[in-house]
Design a protein around this motif. Sequence first.
Motif, PDB file in Angstrom:
ATOM      1  N   ASP A 214       0.825  -1.206   0.000  1.00  0.00           N
ATOM      2  CA  ASP A 214       0.000   0.000   0.000  1.00  0.00           C
ATOM      3  C   ASP A 214       0.862   1.261   0.000  1.00  0.00           C
ATOM      4  OD1 ASP A 214      -2.288  -1.553   0.024  1.00  0.00           O
ATOM      5  OD2 ASP A 214      -2.694  -1.239   2.165  1.00  0.00           O
ATOM      6  N   ALA A 215       1.894   1.268   0.807  1.00  0.00           N
ATOM      7  CA  ALA A 215       2.765   2.446   0.889  1.00  0.00           C
ATOM      8  C   ALA A 215       3.520   2.665  -0.422  1.00  0.00           C
ATOM      9  CB  ALA A 215       3.749   2.282   2.045  1.00  0.00           C
ATOM     10  N   LEU A 216       3.992   1.594  -1.023  1.00  0.00           N
ATOM     11  CA  LEU A 216       4.756   1.714  -2.264  1.00  0.00           C
ATOM     12  C   LEU A 216       3.873   2.031  -3.469  1.00  0.00           C
ATOM     13  CD1 LEU A 216       7.161  -1.217  -1.533  1.00  0.00           C
ATOM     14  CD2 LEU A 216       7.847   1.175  -1.836  1.00  0.00           C
ATOM     15  N   ALA A 217       2.592   1.729  -3.365  1.00  0.00           N
ATOM     16  CA  ALA A 217       1.656   1.974  -4.465  1.00  0.00           C
ATOM     17  C   ALA A 217       0.961   3.317  -4.340  1.00  0.00           C
ATOM     18  CB  ALA A 217       0.616   0.860  -4.509  1.00  0.00           C
ATOM     19  N   TYR A 218       1.420   4.141  -3.436  1.00  0.00           N
ATOM     20  CA  TYR A 218       0.756   5.415  -3.150  1.00  0.00           C
ATOM     21  C   TYR A 218       0.478   6.218  -4.418  1.00  0.00           C
ATOM     22  CZ  TYR A 218      -0.118  10.015  -1.198  1.00  0.00           C
ATOM     23  OH  TYR A 218      -0.682  11.219  -0.892  1.00  0.00           O
ATOM     24  N   ARG A 219       1.425   6.248  -5.336  1.00  0.00           N
ATOM     25  CA  ARG A 219       1.249   6.961  -6.607  1.00  0.00           C
ATOM     26  C   ARG A 219       1.200   5.974  -7.771  1.00  0.00           C
ATOM     27  NH1 ARG A 219       4.885  10.782  -3.975  1.00  0.00           N
ATOM     28  NH2 ARG A 219       3.641  12.585  -3.415  1.00  0.00           N
ATOM     29  N   ASP A 220       0.568   4.863  -7.537  1.00  0.00           N
ATOM     30  CA  ASP A 220       0.430   3.810  -8.560  1.00  0.00           C
ATOM     31  C   ASP A 220       1.780   3.351  -9.106  1.00  0.00           C
ATOM     32  OD1 ASP A 220      -2.309   3.776  -8.253  1.00  0.00           O
ATOM     33  OD2 ASP A 220      -2.674   5.164  -9.905  1.00  0.00           O
TER      34      ASP A 220
ATOM     35  N   ALA B 275       0.568 -12.667  -4.592  1.00  0.00           N
ATOM     36  CA  ALA B 275       0.384 -13.448  -3.363  1.00  0.00           C
ATOM     37  C   ALA B 275      -0.783 -12.917  -2.537  1.00  0.00           C
ATOM     38  CB  ALA B 275       1.668 -13.436  -2.534  1.00  0.00           C
ATOM     39  N   LEU B 276      -0.984 -11.606  -2.587  1.00  0.00           N
ATOM     40  CA  LEU B 276      -2.075 -10.999  -1.822  1.00  0.00           C
ATOM     41  C   LEU B 276      -3.399 -11.009  -2.586  1.00  0.00           C
ATOM     42  CD1 LEU B 276      -0.188  -7.914  -0.333  1.00  0.00           C
ATOM     43  CD2 LEU B 276      -0.859 -10.010   0.873  1.00  0.00           C
ATOM     44  N   GLY B 277      -3.363 -11.451  -3.831  1.00  0.00           N
ATOM     45  CA  GLY B 277      -4.583 -11.452  -4.635  1.00  0.00           C
ATOM     46  C   GLY B 277      -5.043 -10.054  -5.005  1.00  0.00           C
ATOM     47  N   ASP B 278      -4.110  -9.120  -5.083  1.00  0.00           N
ATOM     48  CA  ASP B 278      -4.424  -7.726  -5.388  1.00  0.00           C
ATOM     49  C   ASP B 278      -4.389  -7.530  -6.908  1.00  0.00           C
ATOM     50  OD1 ASP B 278      -4.527  -4.942  -5.680  1.00  0.00           O
ATOM     51  OD2 ASP B 278      -3.514  -4.635  -3.743  1.00  0.00           O
ATOM     52  N   VAL B 279      -5.506  -7.795  -7.556  1.00  0.00           N
ATOM     53  CA  VAL B 279      -5.588  -7.766  -9.013  1.00  0.00           C
ATOM     54  C   VAL B 279      -5.334  -6.369  -9.556  1.00  0.00           C
ATOM     55  CG1 VAL B 279      -7.120  -8.136 -10.983  1.00  0.00           C
ATOM     56  CG2 VAL B 279      -7.124  -9.747  -9.076  1.00  0.00           C
ATOM     57  N   ARG B 280      -5.898  -5.355  -8.933  1.00  0.00           N
ATOM     58  CA  ARG B 280      -5.740  -3.978  -9.429  1.00  0.00           C
ATOM     59  C   ARG B 280      -4.277  -3.563  -9.434  1.00  0.00           C
ATOM     60  NH1 ARG B 280      -5.287   1.208  -8.057  1.00  0.00           N
ATOM     61  NH2 ARG B 280      -5.232   0.901  -5.823  1.00  0.00           N
ATOM     62  N   ARG B 281      -3.580  -3.856  -8.359  1.00  0.00           N
ATOM     63  CA  ARG B 281      -2.162  -3.484  -8.294  1.00  0.00           C
ATOM     64  C   ARG B 281      -1.329  -4.332  -9.245  1.00  0.00           C
ATOM     65  NH1 ARG B 281      -2.290  -1.708  -2.774  1.00  0.00           N
ATOM     66  NH2 ARG B 281      -3.141   0.394  -2.812  1.00  0.00           N
ATOM     67  N   ALA B 282      -1.678  -5.590  -9.402  1.00  0.00           N
ATOM     68  CA  ALA B 282      -0.965  -6.449 -10.353  1.00  0.00           C
ATOM     69  C   ALA B 282      -1.133  -5.890 -11.770  1.00  0.00           C
ATOM     70  CB  ALA B 282      -1.470  -7.878 -10.265  1.00  0.00           C
ATOM     71  N   GLN B 283      -2.326  -5.410 -12.089  1.00  0.00           N
ATOM     72  CA  GLN B 283      -2.566  -4.826 -13.409  1.00  0.00           C
ATOM     73  C   GLN B 283      -1.750  -3.548 -13.609  1.00  0.00           C
ATOM     74  OE1 GLN B 283      -6.854  -4.586 -13.191  1.00  0.00           O
ATOM     75  NE2 GLN B 283      -7.094  -6.412 -14.464  1.00  0.00           N
ATOM     76  N   LEU B 284      -1.643  -2.737 -12.573  1.00  0.00           N
ATOM     77  CA  LEU B 284      -0.825  -1.523 -12.658  1.00  0.00           C
ATOM     78  C   LEU B 284       0.637  -1.875 -12.932  1.00  0.00           C
ATOM     79  CD1 LEU B 284      -2.197   0.572  -9.656  1.00  0.00           C
ATOM     80  CD2 LEU B 284      -2.375   1.160 -12.082  1.00  0.00           C
ATOM     81  N   LEU B 285       1.141  -2.855 -12.207  1.00  0.00           N
ATOM     82  CA  LEU B 285       2.529  -3.268 -12.388  1.00  0.00           C
ATOM     83  C   LEU B 285       2.749  -3.846 -13.780  1.00  0.00           C
ATOM     84  CD1 LEU B 285       2.942  -4.726  -8.832  1.00  0.00           C
ATOM     85  CD2 LEU B 285       4.294  -2.842  -9.770  1.00  0.00           C
ATOM     86  N   TYR B 286       1.810  -4.639 -14.240  1.00  0.00           N
ATOM     87  CA  TYR B 286       1.905  -5.202 -15.587  1.00  0.00           C
ATOM     88  C   TYR B 286       1.949  -4.085 -16.632  1.00  0.00           C
ATOM     89  CZ  TYR B 286       0.867  -7.741 -19.837  1.00  0.00           C
ATOM     90  OH  TYR B 286       0.917  -8.238 -21.104  1.00  0.00           O
ATOM     91  N   ALA B 287       1.099  -3.084 -16.452  1.00  0.00           N
ATOM     92  CA  ALA B 287       1.054  -1.975 -17.399  1.00  0.00           C
ATOM     93  C   ALA B 287       2.377  -1.218 -17.420  1.00  0.00           C
ATOM     94  CB  ALA B 287      -0.099  -1.040 -17.058  1.00  0.00           C
ATOM     95  N   LEU B 288       2.974  -1.003 -16.257  1.00  0.00           N
ATOM     96  CA  LEU B 288       4.276  -0.334 -16.206  1.00  0.00           C
ATOM     97  C   LEU B 288       5.340  -1.145 -16.927  1.00  0.00           C
ATOM     98  CD1 LEU B 288       4.380   0.963 -12.535  1.00  0.00           C
ATOM     99  CD2 LEU B 288       4.417   2.360 -14.605  1.00  0.00           C
ATOM    100  N   LEU B 289       5.357  -2.433 -16.665  1.00  0.00           N
ATOM    101  CA  LEU B 289       6.348  -3.299 -17.312  1.00  0.00           C
ATOM    102  C   LEU B 289       6.107  -3.376 -18.818  1.00  0.00           C
ATOM    103  CD1 LEU B 289       6.466  -6.063 -14.602  1.00  0.00           C
ATOM    104  CD2 LEU B 289       8.357  -4.553 -15.238  1.00  0.00           C
ATOM    105  N   ASP B 290       4.860  -3.463 -19.217  1.00  0.00           N
ATOM    106  CA  ASP B 290       4.537  -3.531 -20.637  1.00  0.00           C
ATOM    107  C   ASP B 290       4.917  -2.237 -21.349  1.00  0.00           C
ATOM    108  OD1 ASP B 290       3.325  -4.958 -22.916  1.00  0.00           O
ATOM    109  OD2 ASP B 290       1.836  -3.339 -22.798  1.00  0.00           O
ATOM    110  N   ARG B 291       4.631  -1.112 -20.711  1.00  0.00           N
ATOM    111  CA  ARG B 291       4.989   0.184 -21.297  1.00  0.00           C
ATOM    112  C   ARG B 291       6.504   0.288 -21.499  1.00  0.00           C
ATOM    113  NH1 ARG B 291       2.600   4.939 -18.085  1.00  0.00           N
ATOM    114  NH2 ARG B 291       4.066   4.137 -16.573  1.00  0.00           N
TER     115      ARG B 291
END
Length: 80
Positions: free
Chosen positions: A29-35, A58-74
Motif C-alpha cells: 500500500d505504501a509503495l503503491a501510493y502513486r500507482d 500473493a495478496l490477490g491484489d488484481v488492481r495493483r498487479a494490473q498496474l505493475l503489468y502496465a508499467l512493465l509492458d509500457r
Amino acid sequence: YPQLIGWRCLLASVYVWLERWTQARQQLDALAYRDFEDIPRDASWLSNLWALSDVAAALGDVRRAQLLYALLDREWQAMR
C-alpha cells in the motif's frame, strides 16, 4: 533504510515468504501510493517491480498487479 525503495520492495516480498500478510499489504500500500509511478527508474527498477508483482499476486491484489503489468509492458514497448 526506509528511504531506499529497493529495500522496501524486498521487505514486502520477505513478508510474503514469511506469510506475514498484514505487513506485506502495508508495504505494498505504501509503495503503491502513486500507482508505482514514483519507483525510481534506476538499475533496480526491474527487480523492484518483479518483487512487487510477486507481492500483489500473493495478496490477490488484481488492481495493483494490473498496474505493475502496465508499467512493465509500457517499458517493454518503449524498448522495442
